[in-house]
Design a protein around this motif. Sequence first.
Motif, short mmCIF file in Angstrom:
data_model
loop_
_atom_site.label_atom_id
_atom_site.label_comp_id
_atom_site.label_asym_id
_atom_site.label_seq_id
_atom_site.Cartn_x
_atom_site.Cartn_y
_atom_site.Cartn_z
N GLU A 17 0.83 -1.22 0.00
CA GLU A 17 0.00 0.00 0.00
C GLU A 17 0.85 1.26 0.00
N ALA A 18 1.86 1.30 0.86
CA ALA A 18 2.71 2.49 0.97
C ALA A 18 3.50 2.74 -0.30
N SER A 19 3.93 1.67 -0.97
CA SER A 19 4.77 1.85 -2.16
C SER A 19 4.00 2.48 -3.32
N LYS A 20 2.67 2.39 -3.30
CA LYS A 20 1.87 3.00 -4.37
C LYS A 20 2.15 4.50 -4.48
N PHE A 21 2.30 5.18 -3.36
CA PHE A 21 2.58 6.62 -3.38
C PHE A 21 3.90 6.90 -4.09
N TYR A 22 4.93 6.16 -3.70
CA TYR A 22 6.26 6.39 -4.27
C TYR A 22 6.32 6.03 -5.75
N GLU A 23 5.63 4.95 -6.14
CA GLU A 23 5.66 4.51 -7.53
C GLU A 23 4.67 5.30 -8.40
N ASP A 24 3.40 5.36 -7.98
CA ASP A 24 2.36 5.96 -8.81
C ASP A 24 2.39 7.48 -8.81
N VAL A 25 2.72 8.08 -7.68
CA VAL A 25 2.69 9.54 -7.58
C VAL A 25 4.07 10.14 -7.86
N LEU A 26 5.11 9.60 -7.25
CA LEU A 26 6.45 10.18 -7.41
C LEU A 26 7.27 9.55 -8.54
N GLY A 27 6.79 8.44 -9.09
CA GLY A 27 7.49 7.81 -10.20
C GLY A 27 8.78 7.10 -9.82
N GLN A 28 8.91 6.72 -8.57
CA GLN A 28 10.11 6.01 -8.10
C GLN A 28 9.83 4.52 -8.04
N LYS A 29 10.87 3.72 -8.13
CA LYS A 29 10.71 2.26 -8.10
C LYS A 29 11.12 1.69 -6.75
N VAL A 30 10.31 0.79 -6.25
CA VAL A 30 10.63 0.05 -5.03
C VAL A 30 11.52 -1.12 -5.43
N VAL A 31 12.62 -1.26 -4.72
CA VAL A 31 13.57 -2.36 -4.99
C VAL A 31 13.95 -3.03 -3.68
N GLY A 32 14.48 -4.20 -3.77
CA GLY A 32 15.07 -4.84 -2.62
C GLY A 32 14.13 -5.20 -1.50
N ILE A 33 12.94 -5.71 -1.82
CA ILE A 33 12.05 -6.17 -0.75
C ILE A 33 12.68 -7.40 -0.11
N GLU A 34 12.77 -7.36 1.22
CA GLU A 34 13.48 -8.40 1.95
C GLU A 34 12.78 -8.65 3.28
N THR A 35 12.77 -9.90 3.70
CA THR A 35 12.25 -10.25 5.02
C THR A 35 13.41 -10.52 5.95
N LEU A 36 13.38 -9.86 7.10
CA LEU A 36 14.38 -10.08 8.15
C LEU A 36 13.67 -10.79 9.30
N SER A 37 13.68 -12.11 9.25
CA SER A 37 12.96 -12.91 10.25
C SER A 37 13.42 -12.62 11.67
N SER A 38 14.72 -12.38 11.84
CA SER A 38 15.25 -12.12 13.18
C SER A 38 14.71 -10.83 13.78
N GLU A 39 14.22 -9.92 12.94
CA GLU A 39 13.68 -8.63 13.41
C GLU A 39 12.16 -8.56 13.27
N ASN A 40 11.53 -9.66 12.80
CA ASN A 40 10.08 -9.66 12.55
C ASN A 40 9.68 -8.48 11.66
N LEU A 41 10.32 -8.43 10.49
CA LEU A 41 10.25 -7.24 9.67
C LEU A 41 10.40 -7.56 8.19
N ARG A 42 9.66 -6.81 7.35
CA ARG A 42 9.89 -6.78 5.91
C ARG A 42 10.34 -5.37 5.57
N THR A 43 11.29 -5.27 4.66
CA THR A 43 11.77 -3.96 4.25
C THR A 43 11.70 -3.83 2.74
N ALA A 44 11.60 -2.59 2.28
CA ALA A 44 11.67 -2.28 0.86
C ALA A 44 12.38 -0.93 0.74
N PHE A 45 13.22 -0.81 -0.26
CA PHE A 45 13.98 0.42 -0.44
C PHE A 45 13.55 1.16 -1.70
#
Length: 132
Positions: A17-45
């Motif tokens: 949901e959050a990436s829609k703003f960066y991609e659709d509105v600002l024209g930027q690409k989300v890259v590097g989606i990663e799950t860090l199980s040790s931190e209970n976290l997913r990240t995207a850059f």
Amino acid sequence: MIKKIDHIGIAVKSIEEASKFYEDVLGQKVVGIETLSSENLRTAFIKIGDIDIELLEATSSDSPVAKFIEKKGEGIQHIALEVDDIEESLEKLKSKGIRLIDEAPKTGAGGSKIAFVHPKSTNGVLLELCQR
């Protein structure tokens, strides 16, 4: 000690949901989606110039990001500073009486070494040190 601002971490309920703003509105690409199980976290850059935006999505209700969102809502969660030598940086901070969340580096997204500095020592800002 500090080379540059590396990224700004933004706590979100959903990376998709959050990436829609960066991609659709600002024209930027989300890259590097990663799950860090040790931190209970997913990240995207999202690269914006020389600085990345890191979207942080909790994968567990007891993760720090989930607790942050519960308390403060979605938004800026931390600022990451790139350092040459994270171990040396942590030692310097400790010697100056700075409160650390992480006494030793751990592995972060993309295999970087990271450690957090407690916001009580930084005027309320959660700082992440990172070494790539």
